[in-house]
Design a protein around this motif. Structure first.
Motif, PDB file in Angstrom:
ATOM      1  N   PHE A 150      18.044  30.987 -55.000  1.00  0.00           N
ATOM      2  CA  PHE A 150      18.281  30.019 -56.072  1.00  0.00           C
ATOM      3  C   PHE A 150      19.642  29.380 -55.838  1.00  0.00           C
ATOM      4  N   GLU A 164      21.694  26.075 -57.360  1.00  0.00           N
ATOM      5  CA  GLU A 164      21.783  24.933 -58.271  1.00  0.00           C
ATOM      6  C   GLU A 164      23.144  24.289 -58.116  1.00  0.00           C
ATOM      7  N   TRP A 199      15.452  23.445 -51.151  1.00  0.00           N
ATOM      8  CA  TRP A 199      15.443  23.939 -52.524  1.00  0.00           C
ATOM      9  C   TRP A 199      14.917  22.824 -53.427  1.00  0.00           C
ATOM     10  N   GLU A 201      15.301  26.148 -56.608  1.00  0.00           N
ATOM     11  CA  GLU A 201      14.539  27.277 -56.083  1.00  0.00           C
ATOM     12  C   GLU A 201      14.226  27.052 -54.601  1.00  0.00           C
TER      13      GLU A 201
END
Length: 773
Positions: A543, A545, A623, A627
């Protein structure tokens, strides 16, 4: 390749429609009509092209008609002559008009220029590489010739090659120099290897017989030709003479058409009349034979049409009164028949060429369709030798109820016509009229609107930002004109996926150096703990972000680098396979396999949707919405054309990541790739045939903020990274822009590490200095 480019109403109430009936009886030799396009040229000058044009017009004797055409007129010429049963020619000076072929080779089939050649006609080109140069420079490239001719031909030569006239060159083209250079010839071996094309005649070649210019290349199936004539940047003074000699000395002797046609071409489609319209039917003739007299009858459905009167044309009398005797036809609108149509020359000789035989004026009186059928035609020469027709065709006139129409054009923000834009009209939420696409001039006509009222018109252009709708008043029996649209300019922060679905605007961070191949993709180079010599590198996480902005500093091994906007300018040059790829190696100039790059952007979905991501790459990590969805160290690059992509057997077919989901609203994409090419697009999860369908026109924004709030209006870039060279000593930086976040003198000084900030006090209109502590 060096490319030098030089540049130089329809009423709907009582409409006069033209129905042209051609008699084509070709026993004469030579090209029928020649159009010369010299408005824009490449590898020559407009003045030189005009001088050659003047020579052609003055010298050529065998063509029936020669005219100079502009961008619009050349498209009309091709549309009119492609299938008129004559052999016509188009002369180009190294530039292919965008009105006959979409730049970038997006028209793989059915372009006007390809239809023209397939109709048995001739394209002759001089100066730059044939079909290479169009709008925005060499946007077609070598694939222009390949695509239009469905071949593998190219025109790459050797700059110092010596060409000499062949035996046929000496025979037909005395103006060719004894020796000359032709750096853009065509190769005989490529033509011989193609089952559809052949060398009709060569006028000049290298000693080994491989490279040729000038040359006529002919399609074995359609009879269409393309002719290469002195494709060189040199300001050769013989272009006009050489063109003239090919046209007269060769084509004037070898083009022989012997079939006779009596054919009709009436108003159809959007130009069909409505009840109450009056229109004219013109009967015209083109014939090499000496026509002396003719007679015929014409039938029609009297419940649909009413014949009003007949006017004889000036073909038989050659425009001079008293040379013909014309009968008075009998019109019977009860049965739908015009009889005793006849005319005769008052001399012992006939006349050939082209012109109008007569005109019949009609009124549309009822809904429906009717055939205009020629009956008992008798055409003869002076000694009553008949003209026998191989085919006599009919035309069908369709009369619509009283209806409304909406007409207009779609252009780019710079005024260029947009072809294939979809136009739809609706009234009270329900579609009215037919859904149409714009033509090569960007024009459209929504027809068959049978409800009056305030109508909404919507335009959609693949690969362009949404265009605001407009409302117009539609009145029955009238055409609402000039309902024009213009595409919205894209910005760095606001664009859409292109016409093939590819994402073209990204935030890039790189180049980041990492030596070890086996850990390059798995290592998190942006981690503050990342070290290039670590025995156990920091691993990428499932993960991730991040939300970078243009100008933000990187982290980890990229701490001395900044995220920067990449705006792909090539999408404005037209689309062709290969142009969709982002090329970090070219951007950063790093010719080393050990470098990598991070790319970040956002796409917007109107609703939750299942999608497939399609990628080209040389090793990639992806990603989606933070994710980790894909890690592939092996390369999957590169698809070179649409056919190769569609081939499931191709080992170059794009990699697909299936069963992904785009959420309603904005979705973030982060990609880590090697220094080589990569591309990315989304597609539907698959059609019935198993083929994924690319998602075009998805909103794209590399960074989110106020700029992405509305996509109906263009936005400007408010934050950017700029490379500056600072001289030793005091440097002053002026920033006349509004930042994303409000800034004070203090915060700006801290951002720039400045020793002095001068602020403009807009109220007092004075400059106020600020010196950081």
């Amino acid at each position: 390749m060096k490319n030098t480019i030089m540049k130089r109403n329809n009423c709907f109430g009582l409409v006069t429609f033209l129905l042209v009936i051609f008699v084509v009886a070709h026993a004469y030799a030579g090209i029928d009509e020649i159009a010369i396009f010299n408005e824009v040229v490449a590898w020559t000058t407009v003045d030189a092209a005009q001088a050659a044009t003047d020579q052609i017009i003055e010298n050529v004797k065998t063509a029936r008609n020669i005219k100079i055409v502009n961008r619009t007129e050349v498209a009309n010429f091709i549309a009119k002559t492609s299938n008129d049963r004559t052999i016509d020619a188009l002369i180009l000076f190294g530039y292919l008009p965008e009105t006959v072929y979409a730049p970038g080779n997006s028209q793989e089939e059915d372009s006007l220029i390809e239809k023209f050649i397939e109709g048995g006609n001739i394209v002759m080109n001089t100066a730059d590489y044939i079909f290479y140069v169009s709008a925005d420079g060499g946007s077609n490239g070598e694939n222009g010739l390949k695509t239009i001719t469905d071949s593998n031909f190219d025109c790459w030569g050797v700059d110092d090659d010596v060409f000499k006239p062949t035996a046929d060159g000496k025979k037909y083209m005395p103006s060719l120099p004894a020796e000359y250079n032709a750096p853009r010839p065509i190769k005989k071996s490529q033509i011989d290897a193609d089952e559809n094309w052949e060398v009709e005649i060569s006028f000049g070649a290298t000693d080994d017989g491989e490279r040729h210019d000038p040359i006529v290349v002919k399609n074995k199936k359609t009879g269409g030709r393309f002719v290469i004539v002195r494709q060189t940047e040199e300001e050769t003074l013989d272009r006009g003479a050489v063109f003239s000699e090919i046209i007269d000395n060769y084509f004037g002797l070898t083009i022989n058409l012997t079939e006779n046609y009596l054919s009709t071409d009436g108003p159809e489609g959007n130009e069909s009349p409505s009840v109450g319209n009056k229109f004219s039917v013109f009967f015209s003739i083109v014939t090499p034979a000496d026509l002396h007299h003719f007679t015929m009858n014409l039938s029609f459905d009297p419940s649909v049409l009413r014949a009003e009167n007949i006017e004889y044309g000036d073909f038989l009398n050659a425009g001079k009164n008293g040379l013909t005797t014309n009968s008075t036809p009998v019109i019977d609108n009860d049965v739908g028949l015009v009889t005793s149509i006849s005319a005769r020359r008052n001399t012992n000789t006939g006349i050939n060429g082209s012109g109008n035989l007569m005109k019949i004026n009609f009124e549309a009186v009822g809904e429906g369709s009717t055939k205009l059928q020629i009956q008992n035609p008798e055409f003869a020469e002076s000694k009553d030798q008949p003209l026998v027709f191989d085919e006599i065709s009919t035309t069908t006139i369709t009369v619509f109820p009283v209806r409304g129409q909406i007409a207009g054009a779609v252009t780019s923000s710079s005024g260029k016509p947009i072809a294939d834009a979809r136009v739809e009209a609706s009234l009270n939420g329900q579609q009215v009229g037919n859904s149409v696409q714009t033509n090569y001039q960007g024009e459209y006509l929504v027809d068959q609107i049978y409800q009056a009222g305030l109508t909404t018109v919507k335009v959609s252009v693949p690969g362009a930002l949404p265009i605001p709708k407009t409302e117009v008043e539609v009145i029955m029996g009238q055409r609402t004109k000039a309902v024009d649209f213009q595409t919205i300019p894209e910005t760095a922060l606001q664009s859409v996926t292109d016409s093939q679905g590819f994402i073209r605007n990204w935030l890039l961070l790189g180049p980041i150096w990492w030596e070890k191949d086996d850990t390059r993709l798995r290592t998190n180079q942006l981690s503050p703990k990342a070290k290039p010599d670590a025995l156990v590198p920091v691993q990428e996480t499932e993960f991730r972000e991040i939300d970078p902005k243009d100008g933000d500093s990187g982290t980890g091994l990229a701490q001395n680098l900044r995220w920067s906007l990449h705006v792909d300018q090539r999408r404005r040059e037209g689309w062709e396979w290969g142009s969709q790829r982002i090329r970090p190696n070219d951007l950063y100039g790093q010719d080393d396999d050990n470098y990598l790059v991070y790319a970040h952007t956002h796409v917007k979905a109107e609703e939750d949707m299942k999608v497939t991501m399609q990628l080209e790459h040389h090793g990639v990590v992806v990603w989606l919405n933070g994710e980790l969805v894909h890690l592939e160290p092996e390369f999957r690059c590169c698809v070179y054309n649409k056919q190769e992509y569609q081939s499931f057997k191709s080992d170059r077919r794009m990699e697909e990541i299936t069963k992904l989901e785009l959420q309603k609203g904005w979705n973030s994409i982060l990609i880590k790739a090697g220094r080589y090419d990569f591309s990315c697009r989304f597609a539907t999860s698959g059609s019935v045939l198993g083929q994924a369908i690319p998602l075009t026109n998805l909103p794209v924004s590399p960074q989110l903020g106020a700029a992405t709030a509305s996509i109906d209006q263009p936005v400007s870039l408010a934050r950017g990274a700029f490379n500056l060279e600072l001289e030793k000593g005091l440097n002053m930086i002026s920033l006349p822009v509004k930042p994303d976040q409000p800034m004070t003198s203090k915060t700006l000084a801290k951002e720039l590490d400045a020793t002095l900030v001068i602020r403009l006090d807009s109220k007092d209109k004075t400059f106020v200095p600020f010196v950081p502590e």
